[in-house]
Design a protein around this motif. Structure first.
Motif, PDB file in Angstrom:
ATOM      1  N   VAL A  98       0.933  -1.202  -0.080  1.00 31.07           N
ATOM      2  CA  VAL A  98       0.140  -0.003   0.117  1.00 31.07           C
ATOM      3  C   VAL A  98       0.947   1.235  -0.011  1.00 31.07           C
ATOM      4  O   VAL A  98       1.864   1.358   0.879  1.00 31.07           O
ATOM      5  N   VAL A  99       0.430   2.024  -0.848  1.00 31.05           N
ATOM      6  CA  VAL A  99       1.387   3.416  -1.237  1.00 31.05           C
ATOM      7  C   VAL A  99       0.367   4.562  -0.793  1.00 31.05           C
ATOM      8  O   VAL A  99      -1.045   4.406  -1.458  1.00 31.05           O
ATOM      9  N   GLU A 100       0.629   5.747  -0.201  1.00 33.10           N
ATOM     10  CA  GLU A 100       0.064   6.688  -0.363  1.00 33.10           C
ATOM     11  C   GLU A 100      -0.144   7.636  -1.400  1.00 33.10           C
ATOM     12  O   GLU A 100       0.702   7.697  -2.309  1.00 33.10           O
ATOM     13  N   GLY A 101      -1.251   8.167  -2.229  1.00 40.11           N
ATOM     14  CA  GLY A 101      -1.818   8.724  -3.381  1.00 40.11           C
ATOM     15  C   GLY A 101      -1.439  10.176  -3.201  1.00 40.11           C
ATOM     16  O   GLY A 101      -1.138  10.593  -2.277  1.00 40.11           O
ATOM     17  N   GLY A 102      -1.779  10.743  -4.389  1.00 33.95           N
ATOM     18  CA  GLY A 102      -1.475  11.941  -4.642  1.00 33.95           C
ATOM     19  C   GLY A 102      -2.740  12.672  -4.946  1.00 33.95           C
ATOM     20  O   GLY A 102      -3.790  12.015  -4.880  1.00 33.95           O
ATOM     21  N   ALA A 103      -2.583  14.078  -5.254  1.00 32.38           N
ATOM     22  CA  ALA A 103      -4.002  14.968  -5.502  1.00 32.38           C
ATOM     23  C   ALA A 103      -4.532  14.747  -6.806  1.00 32.38           C
ATOM     24  O   ALA A 103      -5.686  14.857  -6.951  1.00 32.38           O
ATOM     25  N   THR A 104      -3.921  13.790  -7.705  1.00 36.58           N
ATOM     26  CA  THR A 104      -4.170  13.755  -9.022  1.00 36.58           C
ATOM     27  C   THR A 104      -4.104  12.153  -9.288  1.00 36.58           C
ATOM     28  O   THR A 104      -3.270  11.652  -8.747  1.00 36.58           O
ATOM     29  N   ARG A 105      -4.627  11.724 -10.501  1.00 41.05           N
ATOM     30  CA  ARG A 105      -4.686  10.223 -10.825  1.00 41.05           C
ATOM     31  C   ARG A 105      -3.084  10.208 -11.268  1.00 41.05           C
ATOM     32  O   ARG A 105      -2.269   9.220 -10.929  1.00 41.05           O
ATOM     33  N   HIS A 106      -2.606  10.968 -11.942  1.00 42.18           N
ATOM     34  CA  HIS A 106      -1.035  10.763 -12.320  1.00 42.18           C
ATOM     35  C   HIS A 106      -0.123  11.002 -11.365  1.00 42.18           C
ATOM     36  O   HIS A 106       0.833  10.316 -11.242  1.00 42.18           O
ATOM     37  N   ARG A 107      -0.347  11.804 -10.416  1.00 45.51           N
ATOM     38  CA  ARG A 107       0.556  11.772  -9.189  1.00 45.51           C
ATOM     39  C   ARG A 107       0.388  10.573  -8.615  1.00 45.51           C
ATOM     40  O   ARG A 107       1.401   9.849  -7.953  1.00 45.51           O
ATOM     41  N   SER A 108      -0.694   9.860  -8.365  1.00 43.72           N
ATOM     42  CA  SER A 108      -0.802   8.764  -7.698  1.00 43.72           C
ATOM     43  C   SER A 108      -0.194   7.471  -8.304  1.00 43.72           C
ATOM     44  O   SER A 108       0.662   6.752  -7.878  1.00 43.72           O
ATOM     45  N   ILE A 109      -0.391   7.609  -9.572  1.00 43.63           N
ATOM     46  CA  ILE A 109       0.427   6.528 -10.501  1.00 43.63           C
ATOM     47  C   ILE A 109       2.099   6.724 -10.210  1.00 43.63           C
ATOM     48  O   ILE A 109       2.660   5.753  -9.970  1.00 43.63           O
ATOM     49  N   PHE A 110       2.414   7.922 -10.303  1.00 43.60           N
ATOM     50  CA  PHE A 110       4.093   8.224 -10.129  1.00 43.60           C
ATOM     51  C   PHE A 110       4.372   7.741  -8.831  1.00 43.60           C
ATOM     52  O   PHE A 110       5.425   7.331  -8.463  1.00 43.60           O
ATOM     53  N   ASN A 111       3.512   7.931  -7.699  1.00 41.00           N
ATOM     54  CA  ASN A 111       3.813   7.468  -6.455  1.00 41.00           C
ATOM     55  C   ASN A 111       4.002   5.918  -6.381  1.00 41.00           C
ATOM     56  O   ASN A 111       4.895   5.364  -5.599  1.00 41.00           O
ATOM     57  N   GLY A 112       3.052   5.107  -6.990  1.00 40.28           N
ATOM     58  CA  GLY A 112       3.007   3.868  -6.864  1.00 40.28           C
ATOM     59  C   GLY A 112       4.265   3.374  -7.907  1.00 40.28           C
ATOM     60  O   GLY A 112       4.940   2.221  -7.376  1.00 40.28           O
ATOM     61  N   LEU A 113       4.644   4.111  -8.960  1.00 40.46           N
ATOM     62  CA  LEU A 113       5.947   3.761  -9.561  1.00 40.46           C
ATOM     63  C   LEU A 113       7.247   3.768  -8.812  1.00 40.46           C
ATOM     64  O   LEU A 113       7.969   3.050  -8.961  1.00 40.46           O
ATOM     65  N   GLN A 114       7.192   4.805  -7.951  1.00 31.67           N
ATOM     66  CA  GLN A 114       8.134   5.237  -7.170  1.00 31.67           C
ATOM     67  C   GLN A 114       8.559   4.124  -6.151  1.00 31.67           C
ATOM     68  O   GLN A 114       9.763   4.039  -5.259  1.00 31.67           O
ATOM     69  N   ALA A 115       7.426   3.352  -5.634  1.00 31.76           N
ATOM     70  CA  ALA A 115       7.685   2.172  -4.755  1.00 31.76           C
ATOM     71  C   ALA A 115       8.803   1.203  -5.084  1.00 31.76           C
ATOM     72  O   ALA A 115       9.408   0.715  -4.401  1.00 31.76           O
ATOM     73  N   PHE A 116       9.268   1.141  -6.585  1.00 28.57           N
ATOM     74  CA  PHE A 116      10.212   0.192  -6.965  1.00 28.57           C
ATOM     75  C   PHE A 116      11.294   0.934  -7.105  1.00 28.57           C
ATOM     76  O   PHE A 116      12.477   0.344  -7.627  1.00 28.57           O
ATOM     77  N   SER A 117      11.518   2.325  -7.065  1.00 22.11           N
ATOM     78  CA  SER A 117      12.984   3.161  -7.330  1.00 22.11           C
ATOM     79  C   SER A 117      13.586   3.130  -5.896  1.00 22.11           C
ATOM     80  O   SER A 117      13.298   3.508  -4.899  1.00 22.11           O
ATOM     81  N   GLU A 118      14.998   3.093  -6.398  1.00 19.81           N
ATOM     82  CA  GLU A 118      15.743   3.042  -5.410  1.00 19.81           C
ATOM     83  C   GLU A 118      16.335   4.516  -4.532  1.00 19.81           C
ATOM     84  O   GLU A 118      16.687   4.562  -3.595  1.00 19.81           O
ATOM     85  N   SER A 119      15.572   5.564  -5.502  1.00 22.56           N
ATOM     86  CA  SER A 119      15.568   6.845  -4.981  1.00 22.56           C
ATOM     87  C   SER A 119      14.475   7.150  -3.971  1.00 22.56           C
ATOM     88  O   SER A 119      14.485   8.305  -3.547  1.00 22.56           O
TER      89      SER A 119
END
Length: 437
Positions: free
Chosen positions: A110-131
């Motif tokens: 489970v990952v916390e979302g953003g204010a818009t759909r694209h921000r939420s998707i980006f948050n989801g993708l960042q769950a796999f990022s080493e940064s």
């Protein structure tokens, strides 16, 4: 955050989804073909304003489960999908964790979302990022599938097409023919022009991407894209130069948008759950005869019945369906029903879908069973009330064995109609009652 365990033409067809729980899935479609890591991102942080409900649509419940649980199961049952990232609003985080725990979802982060759909998707993708700041990132997938949390019915063979096309082309997406003609209007509200419908397609979900391509695209997005964009495929093209392979999908790709869509989803799942049943005949000649007639009659209701004299001790048989019809001329058969309920509870068989048990009492005398044994009615009610708490729906039907052929055939036909309706409707209001056929 919780840890991750990586161990048709109708609106939906969850048939393979139902089978997979019983251990007889058709679904190793991608085994041996998908030899690379695949993950899913489900944006589920929306408020669902168009539903007109106070509860966001992804958390609306039918058949005792929230919609998002059905969507998660669609992906979780596929062995070659390793991780499912669900992106929810901050205020829904604990609710989502409760759903995961209650329905035993094992591949979910489970990952916390953003204010818009694209921000939420980006948050989801960042769950796999080493940064990513905070906990260690999830294992990076080769391909990531982005899908709507409110599209619960997508089949494995289509997901395989999307996944393989994404690996080959870098991006892929589902499309469907336009249902209505698209028109442009003037500022005064008059027709300006219309588009030729045959040249255009509706963009649907799921969409698949090489992880590096879609993550790079989101890293390069403008604030305007994050605020007003809707199309992931367009971002991959604009910011990563990747032109997606478009694949026409089945009608099952519809999404729950309005309140009526929840009812539609429930109806089709009920229809699928009612396709088969286990018919327990006993060994008495009269009950075997009734079982044979019932089996034939229910075939006219598009229901397949597996006929068995008994199921006690056969847990494998109990796991293969969620509908059971037990015919008995003995009062003691209620104890057998109690034992069946106990076994189904221990198996957790009704965790994801309600199980139906119909106890058919064949009364060999002209005196109805409920008049002979009024105490038995309270027993049926007690058993059913306890079973219903575990999502097991117990119904009783009494049929009198008439020696007049015309009356007997009419009773059997009535029994068949009631049985089919109870299995199809799965209405908890009728549990614990002894209906008359």
């Amino acid at each position: 955050m919780e840890s991750v365990n990586t161990t048709s033409d109708r609106p939906c067809d969850p048939r393979c989804l139902v089978k997979s729980e019983a251990g007889i899935s058709e679904g190793n479609v991608g085994q041996g073909v998908v030899d690379f890591p695949v993950a899913v991102v489900l944006p589920a942080a929306g408020s669902g304003e168009r539903m007109g409900l106070s509860t966001p649509k992804q958390f609306c419940t039918f058949l005792n489960r929230p919609l998002i649980s059905f969507t998660i199961e669609t992906f979780e049952r596929i062995p070659w999908i390793e991780t499912i990232v669900v992106v929810v609003a901050k205020e829904s985080h604990d609710q989502m964790l409760h759903i995961i725990d209650r329905f035993h979802h094992t591949k979910v982060k489970v990952v916390e979302g953003g204010a818009t759909r694209h921000r939420s998707i980006f948050n989801g993708l960042q769950a796999f990022s080493e940064s990513m700041e905070g906990p260690s990132p999830l294992p990076r997938p080769k391909v990531v599938i982005i899908h709507d949390a409110v599209r619960p019915f997508v089949e494995e063979d289509f997901l395989l097409k999307i996944t393989l096309a994404a690996k080959e082309q870098g991006a892929s997406g589902a499309i469907r023919p336009l249902v209505s003609t698209v028109i442009a209007t003037t500022s005064e509200g008059y027709l300006d022009h219309s588009l030729e419908r045959t040249k255009y397609r509706a963009s649907e979900m799921p969409q698949g991407f090489l992880y590096d391509i879609i993550f790079q695209a989101y890293q390069r997005c403008s604030e305007f894209d994050f605020e007003f964009g809707t199309e992931c495929l367009h971002l991959a093209l604009q910011y990563s130069g990747t032109n997606a392979k478009l694949i026409e999908g089945p009608q099952t790709l519809w999404k729950v948008t309005y309140k009526r869509d929840l009812a539609a989803a429930e109806c089709v799942i009920k229809e699928t759950l009612s396709l088969s049943a286990c018919l327990i005949s006993g060994t008495m000649a009269e009950t075997v005869e009734l079982a044979s007639k019932l089996q034939k009659n229910l075939a006219a209701h598009s229901m397949t019945l597996d006929l068995h004299p008994f199921v006690k001790g056969n847990d494998e048989l109990l796991s293969k369906t969620r509908n059971f019809i037990q015919i008995s001329a003995r009062r003691e058969s209620l104890s057998e029903i109690t034992e069946m309920v106990k076994v189904l509870e221990e198996m957790n068989h009704a965790l994801l879908y309600p199980v139906v048990i119909i106890w058919v009492h064949l009364c060999m005398s002209e005196e109805p069973f409920h008049r002979q044994n009024p105490d038995e009615l309270s027993s049926i009610m007690d058993i059913s009330m306890k079973a219903k708490q575990r999502n097991i729906l117990l119904y009783g039907i009494e049929v009198i064995h008439s020696k007049i052929p015309e009356l007997w055939e009419r009773s059997v036909e009535r029994l068949s109609e009631i049985t089919a309706a109870l299995i199809r409707d799965r209405n908890p209001a009728f549990t614990g009652q002894l209906l008359q056929a």
